[in-house]
Structure formats: structure tokens, C-alpha cells
Design a protein around this motif. Structure first.
Motif, PDB file in Angstrom:
ATOM      1  N   ALA A  11      28.835  50.825  75.258  1.00 19.94           N
ATOM      2  CA  ALA A  11      28.013  51.045  77.306  1.00 19.94           C
ATOM      3  C   ALA A  11      27.189  52.166  77.520  1.00 19.94           C
ATOM      4  O   ALA A  11      26.007  52.911  77.922  1.00 19.94           O
ATOM      5  CB  ALA A  11      29.088  50.424  77.719  1.00 19.94           C
ATOM      6  N   ASP A  12      28.299  53.534  77.164  1.00 22.66           N
ATOM      7  CA  ASP A  12      28.148  54.593  77.253  1.00 22.66           C
ATOM      8  C   ASP A  12      26.783  54.561  76.183  1.00 22.66           C
ATOM      9  O   ASP A  12      26.149  56.010  76.300  1.00 22.66           O
ATOM     10  CB  ASP A  12      29.480  55.633  76.978  1.00 22.66           C
ATOM     11  CG  ASP A  12      30.126  56.069  78.177  1.00 22.66           C
ATOM     12  OD1 ASP A  12      29.512  54.931  78.720  1.00 22.66           O
ATOM     13  OD2 ASP A  12      31.196  56.448  77.727  1.00 22.66           O
ATOM     14  N   LEU A  17      21.248  56.111  74.550  1.00 18.84           N
ATOM     15  CA  LEU A  17      19.920  55.860  74.110  1.00 18.84           C
ATOM     16  C   LEU A  17      18.959  54.985  74.772  1.00 18.84           C
ATOM     17  O   LEU A  17      17.534  55.527  74.257  1.00 18.84           O
ATOM     18  CB  LEU A  17      20.455  54.896  72.507  1.00 18.84           C
ATOM     19  CG  LEU A  17      21.595  55.219  71.897  1.00 18.84           C
ATOM     20  CD1 LEU A  17      21.969  54.126  70.881  1.00 18.84           C
ATOM     21  CD2 LEU A  17      20.697  55.721  70.863  1.00 18.84           C
ATOM     22  N   GLU A  18      19.104  54.743  75.760  1.00 14.57           N
ATOM     23  CA  GLU A  18      18.320  54.593  76.368  1.00 14.57           C
ATOM     24  C   GLU A  18      17.298  55.581  77.788  1.00 14.57           C
ATOM     25  O   GLU A  18      16.070  55.891  77.513  1.00 14.57           O
ATOM     26  CB  GLU A  18      18.583  53.180  77.755  1.00 14.57           C
ATOM     27  CG  GLU A  18      19.215  52.107  76.793  1.00 14.57           C
ATOM     28  CD  GLU A  18      17.636  51.442  76.959  1.00 14.57           C
ATOM     29  OE1 GLU A  18      16.830  51.243  77.466  1.00 14.57           O
ATOM     30  OE2 GLU A  18      17.690  50.423  76.267  1.00 14.57           O
ATOM     31  N   ALA A  19      18.446  56.844  77.746  1.00 14.12           N
ATOM     32  CA  ALA A  19      17.770  57.782  78.637  1.00 14.12           C
ATOM     33  C   ALA A  19      17.368  58.542  77.537  1.00 14.12           C
ATOM     34  O   ALA A  19      16.336  59.072  77.656  1.00 14.12           O
ATOM     35  CB  ALA A  19      19.005  59.145  79.037  1.00 14.12           C
ATOM     36  N   ALA A  21      15.025  57.885  74.857  1.00 20.61           N
ATOM     37  CA  ALA A  21      14.429  56.515  74.322  1.00 20.61           C
ATOM     38  C   ALA A  21      13.210  56.931  75.430  1.00 20.61           C
ATOM     39  O   ALA A  21      12.406  57.413  75.399  1.00 20.61           O
ATOM     40  CB  ALA A  21      14.545  55.302  74.191  1.00 20.61           C
ATOM     41  N   ASP A  22      13.729  56.783  76.978  1.00 19.40           N
ATOM     42  CA  ASP A  22      12.494  56.792  77.639  1.00 19.40           C
ATOM     43  C   ASP A  22      12.299  58.236  78.147  1.00 19.40           C
ATOM     44  O   ASP A  22      11.121  59.141  77.663  1.00 19.40           O
ATOM     45  CB  ASP A  22      13.987  57.442  79.511  1.00 19.40           C
ATOM     46  CG  ASP A  22      13.777  55.752  79.707  1.00 19.40           C
ATOM     47  OD1 ASP A  22      12.938  54.723  79.025  1.00 19.40           O
ATOM     48  OD2 ASP A  22      14.635  55.209  80.095  1.00 19.40           O
ATOM     49  N   GLU A  23      13.331  59.459  77.236  1.00 20.45           N
ATOM     50  CA  GLU A  23      12.818  60.805  77.079  1.00 20.45           C
ATOM     51  C   GLU A  23      11.333  61.668  76.100  1.00 20.45           C
ATOM     52  O   GLU A  23      10.809  61.942  76.659  1.00 20.45           O
ATOM     53  CB  GLU A  23      14.238  62.084  76.674  1.00 20.45           C
ATOM     54  CG  GLU A  23      13.781  63.344  78.042  1.00 20.45           C
ATOM     55  CD  GLU A  23      15.258  64.137  77.036  1.00 20.45           C
ATOM     56  OE1 GLU A  23      14.899  65.096  76.307  1.00 20.45           O
ATOM     57  OE2 GLU A  23      16.338  63.605  77.814  1.00 20.45           O
ATOM     58  N   ALA A  24      11.918  60.621  75.274  1.00 21.49           N
ATOM     59  CA  ALA A  24      10.575  60.633  74.283  1.00 21.49           C
ATOM     60  C   ALA A  24       9.483  60.192  74.554  1.00 21.49           C
ATOM     61  O   ALA A  24       8.902  60.698  74.381  1.00 21.49           O
ATOM     62  CB  ALA A  24      11.711  60.083  73.219  1.00 21.49           C
TER      63      ALA A  24
END
Length: 71
Positions: A11-12, A17-19, A21-24
């Protein structure tokens, strides 16, 4: 390692990875295609660095741990 730690770790990792991806995507002005292209370029650069480093390592030191990579 207790089995209960594994779901938390995944989960971490998913959140991280979501963070990332959002940053990229944000760094590319919200253009997902541009973010993907940037990631591909970065990955190719890192692969070439790994190849160069493997060639620089003494064969005697590595003792055949690495398969030749002619990328």
C-alpha cells in the motif's frame, strides 16, 4: 518479517508510485504523453549508465555475476 507487514508495504509502495506519477505529470504541464516520453528517456539513460558501469567492473571482481549486455 511478519506477514502482516507485506500488505502495508504494498500500500505504501502504491501510494509512493501514485505520488511520483502525479509529480511527473505535473512537471510536464499535465501532459501524460510528455511525462511518459520523459520517463522512457530517463530509463534509457539509466540503462546506458548500468551498461557502462558493468563494463568498468573488473571481471575477476564480478566473477561472472553479470551477463554481457550489448544494449
Amino acid at each position: 518479517m511478519p506477514q502482516s507487514a507485506a500488505p502495508n508495504d504494498s500500500a505504501d509502495d502504491a501510494d509512493r508510485l501514485e505520488a511520483a506519477a502525479d509529480e511527473a505529470i505535473a512537471a510536464c504541464g499535465g501532459d501524460v504523453r510528455a511525462a511518459l516520453k520523459a520517463m522512457i528517456v530517463a530509463n534509457e539513460f539509466l540503462e546506458s549508465e548500468v551498461c557502462e558501469l558493468r563494463q568498468a567492473v573488473s571481471h575477476a571482481y564480478a566473477r561472472g555475476r553479470f551477463k554481457p549486455y550489448n544494449g
